[in-house]
Scaffold this active site. Structure first.
Site, PDB file in Angstrom:
ATOM      1  N   ASP A  25      36.725  28.246 -74.239  1.00 36.82           N
ATOM      2  CA  ASP A  25      37.479  28.255 -75.244  1.00 36.82           C
ATOM      3  C   ASP A  25      37.110  27.186 -76.440  1.00 36.82           C
ATOM      4  O   ASP A  25      37.927  26.612 -77.070  1.00 36.82           O
ATOM      5  CB  ASP A  25      38.982  27.775 -74.764  1.00 36.82           C
ATOM      6  CG  ASP A  25      39.478  28.692 -73.703  1.00 36.82           C
ATOM      7  OD1 ASP A  25      39.145  29.834 -73.331  1.00 36.82           O
ATOM      8  OD2 ASP A  25      40.558  28.504 -73.304  1.00 36.82           O
ATOM      9  N   LYS A 130      41.617  35.661 -72.520  1.00 35.64           N
ATOM     10  CA  LYS A 130      42.212  35.434 -71.416  1.00 35.64           C
ATOM     11  C   LYS A 130      43.580  34.922 -72.075  1.00 35.64           C
ATOM     12  O   LYS A 130      43.763  34.195 -73.001  1.00 35.64           O
ATOM     13  CB  LYS A 130      41.671  34.426 -70.535  1.00 35.64           C
ATOM     14  CG  LYS A 130      41.652  32.848 -71.180  1.00 35.64           C
ATOM     15  CD  LYS A 130      40.660  32.091 -70.263  1.00 35.64           C
ATOM     16  CE  LYS A 130      40.512  30.671 -70.964  1.00 35.64           C
ATOM     17  NZ  LYS A 130      41.555  29.924 -71.284  1.00 35.64           N
ATOM     18  N   THR A 159      39.982  22.453 -72.890  1.00 35.30           N
ATOM     19  CA  THR A 159      39.880  20.904 -72.879  1.00 35.30           C
ATOM     20  C   THR A 159      39.777  20.467 -71.370  1.00 35.30           C
ATOM     21  O   THR A 159      39.951  21.451 -70.488  1.00 35.30           O
ATOM     22  CB  THR A 159      41.216  20.197 -73.265  1.00 35.30           C
ATOM     23  OG1 THR A 159      42.641  20.833 -72.504  1.00 35.30           O
ATOM     24  CG2 THR A 159      41.471  20.596 -74.716  1.00 35.30           C
ATOM     25  N   CYS A 163      42.345  24.050 -69.521  1.00 37.05           N
ATOM     26  CA  CYS A 163      41.340  25.093 -69.360  1.00 37.05           C
ATOM     27  C   CYS A 163      40.062  25.132 -68.397  1.00 37.05           C
ATOM     28  O   CYS A 163      39.531  26.131 -67.622  1.00 37.05           O
ATOM     29  CB  CYS A 163      41.235  25.901 -70.531  1.00 37.05           C
ATOM     30  SG  CYS A 163      42.584  26.389 -71.270  1.00 37.05           S
TER      31      CYS A 163
HETATM   32  N1  TIU Z   1      41.740  25.953 -73.617  1.00 41.11           N
HETATM   33  C1  TIU Z   1      42.817  24.899 -73.432  1.00 41.11           C
HETATM   34  O1  TIU Z   1      42.474  23.897 -72.845  1.00 41.11           O
HETATM   35  N2  TIU Z   1      44.193  25.415 -73.972  1.00 41.11           N
HETATM   36  C2  TIU Z   1      45.012  24.215 -74.306  1.00 41.11           C
HETATM   37  O2  TIU Z   1      46.010  24.777 -74.478  1.00 41.11           O
HETATM   38  N3  TIU Z   1      44.472  23.072 -73.922  1.00 41.11           N
HETATM   39  C3  TIU Z   1      45.268  21.979 -74.343  1.00 41.11           C
HETATM   40  O3  TIU Z   1      44.636  20.778 -74.218  1.00 41.11           O
HETATM   41  N4  TIU Z   1      46.601  22.083 -75.031  1.00 41.11           N
END
Ligand code: TIU
Length: 222
Positions: A25, A130, A159, A163
């Site tokens: 991500d 995803k 993060t 994720c």
């Molecule tokens: N990719 C991911 O971590 N999605 C989130 O929503 N992370 C947050 O920390 N909000």
């Protein structure tokens, strides 16, 4: 061939032919102003330090022929794959699907959904779209790994506690060995980043290993 990567709680021996780099991500929606991350009230600049080490591991992985997989979190334009509970959660400045400066928030095909320019997928590198936090949930990632004989994942991205941790937990239960590269991950909350890494390597590596970009570059001779 086996290479030894320095890691915690212990070094890990891995076969590059059975190892995939998975970059979670690293999208404009999380790393740039005006995207999903910022609408949730976060300081997106906190994720910037992960970009350069991620890029170095990506370049080395490509040079050494590792399978490279990218993931993106996002939803269909009609929101049919977005749980109402996710869309309605909290009090963001913009909700999933609302128009923002990089297009509709967290929607596939919009500019904000793209992976950041520094880490653009190369032709032939799989991109997993995803709907959730984990990269295995409602995707064909597991099938792809099994077909390639992958047993170990080098995990980067954002993060750390959301994720990245969700994906590592999913992978661990499926029998994959995860090596999380701490400096290639980032969080809007420094304390959650540290805790997210600590939870993975605690108890003898309850979910996996924690290593670094430098340790991987050293191990593969980059
Ligand atoms: N990719 C991911 O971590 N999605 C989130 O929503 N992370 C947050 O920390 N909000």
């Amino acid at each position: 061939m086996q290479i030894l990567v320095d890691a915690e709680p212990a070094p890990i021996s891995l076969d590059p032919a059975r190892t995939a780099l998975i970059i979670i991500d690293m999208q404009r929606d999380f790393l740039e102003p005006g995207g999903f991350g910022e609408t949730l009230g976060n300081d997106v600049s906190r994720l910037t330090p992960a970009i350069a080490p991620c890029r170095r591991v990506l370049d080395a992985s490509r040079a050494h022929g590792l399978l490279v997989i990218h993931t993106r979190e996002g939803h269909r334009p009609d929101l049919s794959d977005a749980p109402l509970a996710k869309v309605q959660r909290g009090l963001p400045s913009l909700r999933i699907g609302d128009p923002g400066p990089m297009g509709r928030i967290l929607i596939r095909g919009e500019a904000g959904h793209d992976i950041i320019a520094a880490l653009t997928p190369a032709p032939g590198e799989p991109v997993i779209d995803k709907p959730g936090k984990g990269a295995f949930y409602q995707t064909d990632l597991e099938l792809m790994l099994r077909n390639r004989g992958i047993d170990t994942l080098l995990v980067c991205g954002v993060t750390t506690e959301v994720c990245v941790n969700t994906t590592v937990r999913e992978a661990n239960d499926r029998g994959y060995r995860c090596v999380v590269l701490g400096d290639c991950c980032g969080s809007y909350f420094p304390e959650f980043h540290e805790a997210g890494l600590a939870m993975i390597k605690a108890q003898g590596g309850i979910f996996g290993w924690v290593s670094s970009s430098q340790a991987v570059l050293r191990a593969i001779g980059a």
